[in-house]
Design an enzyme around this catalytic site. Structure first.
Site, short mmCIF file in Angstrom:
data_model
loop_
_atom_site.label_atom_id
_atom_site.label_comp_id
_atom_site.label_asym_id
_atom_site.label_seq_id
_atom_site.Cartn_x
_atom_site.Cartn_y
_atom_site.Cartn_z
N HIS A 157 61.57 40.11 -27.75
CA HIS A 157 61.48 40.58 -26.54
C HIS A 157 60.08 40.87 -26.01
CE1 HIS A 157 63.79 42.58 -23.27
NE2 HIS A 157 62.99 43.58 -23.25
N ASP A 190 65.49 37.02 -29.29
CA ASP A 190 65.77 38.10 -28.65
C ASP A 190 67.25 38.45 -28.53
OD1 ASP A 190 65.56 40.50 -27.11
OD2 ASP A 190 64.64 39.44 -25.18
N SER A 207 61.53 42.52 -18.73
CA SER A 207 62.53 43.47 -19.37
C SER A 207 63.50 44.04 -18.07
CB SER A 207 62.09 44.26 -20.14
OG SER A 207 63.21 45.17 -20.86
#
Length: 445
Positions: A411, A385, A216
């Site tokens: 995610h 995602d 991320s």
């Protein structure tokens, strides 16, 4: 670092400006967001004072009944305990950045089956996402955590920490109680934190280059570093990006969060302050029963990002969710909102000013040139995602980069899914083995 001032007059001016220019429906959504924050603050105050004036014995009985003591006790461990209780060796290293932040690096030098550190082990750095710390890589149990998997696969594993989080809550001159301490964005992670950690790892492990796996926001700061710091980039043999984020999808947030994201930065500061982002999360984590805290997190990610977390078993959530939150700055959130509005992976804009509907100043901050990165890149994202705008990243990736979309993954699944060990981790080690400890070619300047 510059001194930040944010007084009563500035707050009042921001409110007047927002009411004057914001469309009615967006204003209503913003007011609703304010109401949510007020209700949360009021609820937190009630719980705090209720517990403060309760007799200690009664408070303990209540907490034990709801599962906030004995049930939670086995979960709240620091990274040292998480590693050593699973039988792995652990080291803590201190790194000081060029601008004075004191970071901790955590190391698992070898597997639990080995009594000493073998020579010439390939080195990998794992970099966490937003509102996280190094604990997320070791909090999913010995059989499912990526850090333990890599240690067993023969790697010298390092876990990074960004300034401001649980293990980097110190500065040589600034106090965390001041606004100046929290005056940092993604640019600072890339400009100061990443080079400091990489240089330290290369020196201690005695290797010319290391591999990096980011998750991320950890991918964003690594992309930014590779695109802007050519000297440090040559010390990265390959970069694997899990759930990469360099631009925010228009479908990423619900309408309320979108309204806040599209507001001028001063409005975001008005809602969240200019220091740590959402520090109340720690209070609720400590005071809610584990089962209720898990349900709150599930409902929040469903509401905000439309994630259903179906690939994460409940037993993993009860353990892993306890380690999701760690401090970061509100300015980092403002930086993400700027990226969301512009659609570009850009540096933080200190000169942003709102002039009218969907119109900002003509000042254009520099954009990170991902297409010029020469480090071997491998991208893994879930096709479920919707947080990041994959088209922006895929269009700018170098042609040599490899990309894999994982069917049904959201995610968070790369961290906590019960099938990652079988389906994802072997692919990661295959990539790492191809590039282990080899320096990257010079950058395309």
């Amino acid at each position: 670092q510059r001194r930040v001032t944010w007084g009563y007059k500035e707050k009042l001016s921001t409110l007047k400006f927002a009411f004057a220019i914001m469309p009615l429906f967006r204003l209503a959504q913003l007011v609703f967001a304010v109401v949510i924050l007020v209700v949360e603050s009021f609820s937190r105050s009630i719980v705090y004072f209720f517990r403060r004036f309760l007799p200690t014995s009664l408070d303990d009985r209540i907490r034990e009944f709801f599962g906030t003591t004995s049930e939670r006790g086995e979960y709240i461990l620091d990274v040292n305990e998480l590693v050593t209780r699973n039988g792995y060796p652990f080291e803590a290293h201190t790194v000081i950045t060029a601008d004075g932040y004191v970071l901790q690096l955590h190391r698992i030098p070898h597997s639990r089956e080995e009594s000493s550190r073998p020579a010439n082990r390939p080195v990998v750095l794992l970099q966490h996402g937003m509102l996280m710390c190094s604990e997320v890589w070791v909090s999913n149990g010995a059989s499912q955590s990526l850090a333990f998997y890599l240690a067993d696969a023969g790697y010298d594993v390092w876990l990074g920490n960004n300034r401001g989080n649980k293990y980097a809550y110190k500065h040589l001159r600034l106090s965390p109680h001041t606004e100046a301490f929290w005056d940092f964005s993604i640019d600072d992670f890339a400009l100061y934190d990443m080079p400091a950690m990489i240089n330290h790892i290369c020196r201690i492990s005695n290797v010319p280059a290391i591999s990096i796996i980011g998750f991320s926001q950890g991918t964003a700061q690594t992309f930014a570093m590779l695109a802007s710091n050519y000297e440090t980039a040559q010390k990265v043999s390959c970069f694997i990006a899990l759930s990469p984020v360099t631009a925010i999808s228009k479908r990423a947030f619900n309408s309320i969060v979108n309204t806040v994201a599209r507001s001028r930065p001063e409005m975001v500061y008005l809602l969240f302050g200019r220091k740590s982002l959402l520090p109340a999360a720690l209070f609720w984590k400590e005071n809610l029963p584990v089962w209720l805290f898990v349900r709150v997190i599930d409902n929040c990610v469903k509401l905000l990002f439309n994630w259903d977390t179906r690939h994460i078993p409940q037993k993993h959530k009860a353990l892993a969710y306890q380690y999701l939150y760690s401090h970061t700055s509100v300015k980092a959130l403002v930086h993400w909102f700027q990226i969301a509005r512009s659609g570009e992976f850009q540096m933080f804009s200190d000169c942003e000013r709102y002039y009218g509907k969907d119109s900002y100043s003509r000042h254009t901050p520099p954009v990170y040139a991902i297409e010029r990165i020469t480090t071997p890149l491998s991208i893994f994202f879930g096709n479920a995602d919707f947080l990041f705008d994959r088209s922006v990243l895929l269009e700018k990736l170098p042609k040599s980069a490899t990309v894999e979309a994982v069917e049904g993954f959201e995610h968070m699944d790369f961290l906590y899914s019960d099938i990652s060990r079988q389906t994802i981790y072997p692919k990661l080690t295959q990539i790492l083995n191809q590039h282990a400890n080899h320096k990257s070619p010079p950058a395309n300047i």
